[in-house]
Scaffold this motif. Structure first.
Motif, PDB file in Angstrom:
ATOM      1  N   LEU A 112      22.757 -11.788  13.040  1.00 24.66           N
ATOM      2  CA  LEU A 112      23.298 -12.931  13.810  1.00 24.66           C
ATOM      3  C   LEU A 112      23.017 -14.247  13.111  1.00 24.66           C
ATOM      4  CD1 LEU A 112      22.350 -11.885  17.458  1.00 24.66           C
ATOM      5  CD2 LEU A 112      24.631 -11.929  16.440  1.00 24.66           C
ATOM      6  N   ARG A 113      21.829 -14.392  12.559  1.00 30.95           N
ATOM      7  CA  ARG A 113      21.478 -15.634  11.827  1.00 30.95           C
ATOM      8  C   ARG A 113      22.373 -15.803  10.614  1.00 30.95           C
ATOM      9  NH1 ARG A 113      15.026 -15.161  12.562  1.00 30.95           N
ATOM     10  NH2 ARG A 113      14.889 -16.296  14.532  1.00 30.95           N
ATOM     11  N   ALA A 114      22.760 -14.707   9.988  1.00 32.43           N
ATOM     12  CA  ALA A 114      23.656 -14.791   8.837  1.00 32.43           C
ATOM     13  C   ALA A 114      25.037 -15.285   9.262  1.00 32.43           C
ATOM     14  CB  ALA A 114      23.767 -13.427   8.160  1.00 32.43           C
ATOM     15  N   LEU A 115      25.422 -15.011  10.515  1.00 29.31           N
ATOM     16  CA  LEU A 115      26.700 -15.488  11.019  1.00 29.31           C
ATOM     17  C   LEU A 115      26.681 -16.965  11.395  1.00 29.31           C
ATOM     18  CD1 LEU A 115      27.584 -12.514  13.416  1.00 29.31           C
ATOM     19  CD2 LEU A 115      28.608 -13.010  11.196  1.00 29.31           C
ATOM     20  N   ALA A 116      25.519 -17.428  11.840  1.00 30.87           N
ATOM     21  CA  ALA A 116      25.421 -18.802  12.355  1.00 30.87           C
ATOM     22  C   ALA A 116      25.410 -19.836  11.268  1.00 30.87           C
ATOM     23  CB  ALA A 116      24.178 -18.948  13.200  1.00 30.87           C
ATOM     24  N   GLU A 138      33.672 -10.850  18.637  1.00 26.56           N
ATOM     25  CA  GLU A 138      33.781  -9.620  17.846  1.00 26.56           C
ATOM     26  C   GLU A 138      32.727  -9.551  16.741  1.00 26.56           C
ATOM     27  OE1 GLU A 138      35.197  -5.888  16.987  1.00 26.56           O
ATOM     28  OE2 GLU A 138      35.722  -7.159  18.684  1.00 26.56           O
ATOM     29  N   GLU A 139      32.396 -10.689  16.137  1.00 23.41           N
ATOM     30  CA  GLU A 139      31.403 -10.671  15.057  1.00 23.41           C
ATOM     31  C   GLU A 139      30.020 -10.283  15.581  1.00 23.41           C
ATOM     32  OE1 GLU A 139      31.618 -15.423  15.628  1.00 23.41           O
ATOM     33  OE2 GLU A 139      32.728 -14.370  14.110  1.00 23.41           O
ATOM     34  N   VAL A 140      29.717 -10.618  16.832  1.00 25.19           N
ATOM     35  CA  VAL A 140      28.445 -10.202  17.437  1.00 25.19           C
ATOM     36  C   VAL A 140      28.461  -8.692  17.649  1.00 25.19           C
ATOM     37  CG1 VAL A 140      26.968 -10.408  19.477  1.00 25.19           C
ATOM     38  CG2 VAL A 140      28.009 -12.449  18.489  1.00 25.19           C
ATOM     39  N   LYS A 141      29.610  -8.170  18.083  1.00 29.35           N
ATOM     40  CA  LYS A 141      29.729  -6.721  18.272  1.00 29.35           C
ATOM     41  C   LYS A 141      29.548  -5.995  16.945  1.00 29.35           C
ATOM     42  CE  LYS A 141      32.721  -3.056  19.902  1.00 29.35           C
ATOM     43  NZ  LYS A 141      33.995  -2.702  20.514  1.00 29.35           N
ATOM     44  N   VAL A 179      27.618 -16.844  19.220  1.00 24.88           N
ATOM     45  CA  VAL A 179      26.595 -16.268  18.354  1.00 24.88           C
ATOM     46  C   VAL A 179      25.231 -16.852  18.718  1.00 24.88           C
ATOM     47  CG1 VAL A 179      25.797 -16.089  15.961  1.00 24.88           C
ATOM     48  CG2 VAL A 179      28.225 -15.820  16.485  1.00 24.88           C
ATOM     49  N   GLN A 180      25.198 -18.150  19.040  1.00 17.53           N
ATOM     50  CA  GLN A 180      23.930 -18.803  19.393  1.00 17.53           C
ATOM     51  C   GLN A 180      23.317 -18.211  20.667  1.00 17.53           C
ATOM     52  OE1 GLN A 180      22.154 -20.872  17.572  1.00 17.53           O
ATOM     53  NE2 GLN A 180      23.728 -20.727  15.992  1.00 17.53           N
ATOM     54  N   SER A 181      24.148 -17.919  21.653  1.00 18.79           N
ATOM     55  CA  SER A 181      23.609 -17.319  22.885  1.00 18.79           C
ATOM     56  C   SER A 181      23.094 -15.905  22.623  1.00 18.79           C
ATOM     57  CB  SER A 181      24.667 -17.322  23.987  1.00 18.79           C
ATOM     58  OG  SER A 181      25.791 -16.558  23.618  1.00 18.79           O
ATOM     59  N   ALA A 182      23.748 -15.173  21.727  1.00 19.36           N
ATOM     60  CA  ALA A 182      23.270 -13.837  21.358  1.00 19.36           C
ATOM     61  C   ALA A 182      21.936 -13.941  20.625  1.00 19.36           C
ATOM     62  CB  ALA A 182      24.302 -13.114  20.503  1.00 19.36           C
ATOM     63  N   ILE A 183      21.782 -14.969  19.782  1.00 16.90           N
ATOM     64  CA  ILE A 183      20.507 -15.180  19.085  1.00 16.90           C
ATOM     65  C   ILE A 183      19.403 -15.460  20.094  1.00 16.90           C
ATOM     66  CG2 ILE A 183      19.276 -16.811  17.592  1.00 16.90           C
ATOM     67  CD1 ILE A 183      21.825 -16.973  15.882  1.00 16.90           C
TER      68      ILE A 183
END
Length: 171
Positions: A167-171, A66-69, A121-125
């Motif tokens: 995304l980087r801010a989430l990782a 959800e955070e990626v969305k 999140v890493q795969s989305a990055i």
């Protein structure tokens, strides 16, 4: 005198036009000019764009968290475009790099073409970095693309960069 007695200056309307006008006003139906003036006064938020941004995300991030969305939706709102090249009316404006990744997966026999972003999140990055790399290192010269498509690619790159930052801010 007017043609068929409709709308002569200074004379009341009679016949079909008068009956239609009175029945429309009784039903609350407005004419074209009234509707246009009303829309000009109250701009509606564009909910359809948000729907198409979500639909674009579903094409590439079916299993993403959800955070990626949320990062996708925020980046789409800030950039004014989404990473799939889907416009406000749901049409594709051009072949985006993530759309190319989907097609490549399909051609290589990978079953889940709607899972470009993966489930972390890493795969989305990684997928977003690949899209940025593909934009920065095109296989065909940019001069072969129209000015309009070149402008869309600039917007696409801005979206990917915003999305990657979020995304980087989430990782």
């Amino acid at each position: 005198m007017s043609v068929h007695e409709i709308g002569t200056a200074g004379y009341p309307m009679t016949g079909y036009a008068a009956r239609k006008e009175s029945s429309n006003s009784a039903l609350g139906i407005t004419g074209f000019m009234e509707t246009a003036a009303e829309k000009a006064r109250k701009p509606e938020p564009d909910k359809r764009k948000n729907e198409y941004d979500e639909k674009a995300f579903a094409y590439v991030g079916a299993n993403a968290p959800e955070e990626v969305k949320l990062a996708w939706m925020e980046a789409a709102k800030e950039a004014g475009v989404n990473g799939l090249g889907m416009s406000e009316n749901g049409m594709l404006t051009h072949l985006s790099k993530m759309m190319v990744q989907r097609v490549e997966n399909w051609m290589n026999g990978i079953d889940r073409t709607n899972d470009i972003l993966g489930d972390t999140v890493q795969s989305a990055i990684r997928a977003t970095q690949q899209a940025l790399y593909d934009l920065d290192h095109p296989l065909s010269p940019e001069s072969l693309k129209s000015i309009e498509v070149q402008g869309l690619l600039v917007k696409e790159r801005a979206f990917y960069q915003l999305f990657l930052d979020k995304l980087r801010a989430l990782a």
